[in-house]
Write a protein that holds these residues in place. Structure first.
Motif, PDB file in Angstrom:
ATOM      1  N   ASN A 102     -15.806  -5.385  -7.807  1.00 49.67           N
ATOM      2  CA  ASN A 102     -16.314  -6.806  -8.643  1.00 49.67           C
ATOM      3  C   ASN A 102     -15.822  -6.634  -9.965  1.00 49.67           C
ATOM      4  O   ASN A 102     -15.761  -7.832 -10.353  1.00 49.67           O
ATOM      5  CB  ASN A 102     -18.051  -6.608  -8.097  1.00 49.67           C
ATOM      6  CG  ASN A 102     -18.131  -7.345  -7.131  1.00 49.67           C
ATOM      7  OD1 ASN A 102     -17.695  -7.684  -6.242  1.00 49.67           O
ATOM      8  ND2 ASN A 102     -19.342  -6.268  -6.226  1.00 49.67           N
ATOM      9  N   SER A 103     -15.817  -5.262 -10.863  1.00 52.20           N
ATOM     10  CA  SER A 103     -15.819  -5.995 -12.204  1.00 52.20           C
ATOM     11  C   SER A 103     -14.026  -6.435 -12.330  1.00 52.20           C
ATOM     12  O   SER A 103     -13.924  -6.953 -13.146  1.00 52.20           O
ATOM     13  CB  SER A 103     -15.788  -4.288 -13.150  1.00 52.20           C
ATOM     14  OG  SER A 103     -17.350  -4.586 -13.044  1.00 52.20           O
ATOM     15  N   ALA A 104     -13.294  -5.315 -11.649  1.00 51.74           N
ATOM     16  CA  ALA A 104     -11.596  -6.028 -11.827  1.00 51.74           C
ATOM     17  C   ALA A 104     -11.721  -7.099 -11.576  1.00 51.74           C
ATOM     18  O   ALA A 104     -11.213  -7.404 -11.673  1.00 51.74           O
ATOM     19  CB  ALA A 104     -10.523  -4.839 -10.874  1.00 51.74           C
ATOM     20  N   GLU A 105     -12.355  -8.002 -10.084  1.00 51.24           N
ATOM     21  CA  GLU A 105     -12.098  -9.293  -9.716  1.00 51.24           C
ATOM     22  C   GLU A 105     -12.620 -10.272 -11.113  1.00 51.24           C
ATOM     23  O   GLU A 105     -11.929 -10.653 -11.284  1.00 51.24           O
ATOM     24  CB  GLU A 105     -12.850  -8.987  -9.103  1.00 51.24           C
ATOM     25  CG  GLU A 105     -12.816 -10.684  -8.056  1.00 51.24           C
ATOM     26  CD  GLU A 105     -13.298 -11.042  -6.842  1.00 51.24           C
ATOM     27  OE1 GLU A 105     -13.304 -11.859  -6.263  1.00 51.24           O
ATOM     28  OE2 GLU A 105     -13.562  -9.621  -6.006  1.00 51.24           O
ATOM     29  N   GLU A 106     -13.486  -9.569 -11.687  1.00 52.47           N
ATOM     30  CA  GLU A 106     -14.428 -10.232 -12.555  1.00 52.47           C
ATOM     31  C   GLU A 106     -13.184 -10.325 -13.944  1.00 52.47           C
ATOM     32  O   GLU A 106     -13.058 -11.705 -14.195  1.00 52.47           O
ATOM     33  CB  GLU A 106     -15.086  -9.774 -13.046  1.00 52.47           C
ATOM     34  CG  GLU A 106     -16.456 -10.599 -12.315  1.00 52.47           C
ATOM     35  CD  GLU A 106     -17.803  -9.698 -12.560  1.00 52.47           C
ATOM     36  OE1 GLU A 106     -17.780  -9.744 -14.351  1.00 52.47           O
ATOM     37  OE2 GLU A 106     -19.068 -10.169 -11.638  1.00 52.47           O
ATOM     38  N   GLY A 107     -12.586  -9.463 -14.554  1.00 50.17           N
ATOM     39  CA  GLY A 107     -11.800  -9.230 -15.487  1.00 50.17           C
ATOM     40  C   GLY A 107     -10.361  -9.467 -14.968  1.00 50.17           C
ATOM     41  O   GLY A 107     -10.253 -10.561 -16.326  1.00 50.17           O
ATOM     42  N   ILE A 108     -10.278  -9.439 -13.893  1.00 49.25           N
ATOM     43  CA  ILE A 108      -8.791 -10.874 -13.476  1.00 49.25           C
ATOM     44  C   ILE A 108      -9.083 -11.931 -13.438  1.00 49.25           C
ATOM     45  O   ILE A 108      -7.966 -13.004 -13.654  1.00 49.25           O
ATOM     46  CB  ILE A 108      -8.442 -10.322 -11.728  1.00 49.25           C
ATOM     47  CG1 ILE A 108      -7.653  -8.881 -11.863  1.00 49.25           C
ATOM     48  CG2 ILE A 108      -7.343 -11.075 -11.063  1.00 49.25           C
ATOM     49  CD1 ILE A 108      -6.990  -8.421 -10.622  1.00 49.25           C
ATOM     50  N   ASP A 109      -9.909 -12.752 -12.890  1.00 46.86           N
ATOM     51  CA  ASP A 109     -10.517 -13.807 -12.840  1.00 46.86           C
ATOM     52  C   ASP A 109     -10.140 -14.324 -14.390  1.00 46.86           C
ATOM     53  O   ASP A 109     -10.044 -15.465 -14.548  1.00 46.86           O
ATOM     54  CB  ASP A 109     -11.555 -14.168 -12.668  1.00 46.86           C
ATOM     55  CG  ASP A 109     -11.465 -14.070 -10.859  1.00 46.86           C
ATOM     56  OD1 ASP A 109     -11.083 -14.362 -10.200  1.00 46.86           O
ATOM     57  OD2 ASP A 109     -12.719 -13.579 -10.237  1.00 46.86           O
ATOM     58  N   ARG A 110     -10.530 -13.384 -15.082  1.00 49.02           N
ATOM     59  CA  ARG A 110     -10.928 -14.055 -16.997  1.00 49.02           C
ATOM     60  C   ARG A 110      -9.602 -14.065 -17.177  1.00 49.02           C
ATOM     61  O   ARG A 110      -9.046 -14.592 -18.220  1.00 49.02           O
ATOM     62  CB  ARG A 110     -11.974 -13.049 -17.652  1.00 49.02           C
ATOM     63  CG  ARG A 110     -13.485 -13.013 -17.312  1.00 49.02           C
ATOM     64  CD  ARG A 110     -13.896 -12.621 -18.492  1.00 49.02           C
ATOM     65  NE  ARG A 110     -14.211 -10.848 -18.293  1.00 49.02           N
ATOM     66  CZ  ARG A 110     -14.426 -10.476 -17.723  1.00 49.02           C
ATOM     67  NH1 ARG A 110     -16.551 -10.924 -16.779  1.00 49.02           N
ATOM     68  NH2 ARG A 110     -14.109  -8.607 -17.950  1.00 49.02           N
ATOM     69  N   ALA A 111      -9.342 -12.764 -17.027  1.00 47.23           N
ATOM     70  CA  ALA A 111      -7.617 -13.035 -17.892  1.00 47.23           C
ATOM     71  C   ALA A 111      -6.848 -14.523 -16.919  1.00 47.23           C
ATOM     72  O   ALA A 111      -6.294 -14.391 -18.135  1.00 47.23           O
ATOM     73  CB  ALA A 111      -6.830 -11.616 -17.012  1.00 47.23           C
TER      74      ALA A 111
END
Length: 120
Positions: free
Chosen positions: A104-113
């Motif tokens: 989930n954190s990785a997905e959120e990070g990708i979304d922010r990027a």
């Protein structure tokens, strides 16, 4: 053993000093020895019987204690296995939660990027 020797000595002296002929004395001694041997054999049989009975009781007791020990071992083995399964389940859930949180954190990070890289 001393008692037996005393009995034999008393019998021998009694037979040798009795007013009988040599043949009668020998027959009486022979009969006395046969009686003594039968008594001895009866005594040995009684001792063997008692030993067998005691050994049988000891064997039964040993088997009983072995069965009880096995039951106790099985009980603790089952309890230990249940606790181990419980701890394994907890560890799997914690691992899966950690993996899910990381994903989930990785997905959120990708979304922010992706949001940061968007050109308007």
């Amino acid at each position: 053993m001393s008692f037996l020797r005393g009995v034999l000595a008393g019998l021998a002296i009694g037979y040798l000093t009795a007013p009988r002929s040599g043949k009668e004395t020998r027959e009486k001694l022979s009969q006395g020895m046969d009686d003594l041997q039968r008594q001895w054999e009866d005594g040995v049989d009684q001792v063997k019987s008692q030993v067998d009975r005691v050994v049988g009781k000891a064997s039964n007791s040993a088997n009983q204690y072995a069965n009880e020990a096995e039951q106790i071992f099985d009980k603790y083995k089952e309890e230990g296995q249940a606790k181990a399964d419980q701890k394994l389940g907890q560890a799997k859930r914690a691992y899966n939660n950690t993996v899910d949180n990381a994903a989930n954190s990785a997905e959120e990070g990708i979304d922010r990027a992706q949001e940061a890289l968007k050109i308007d």
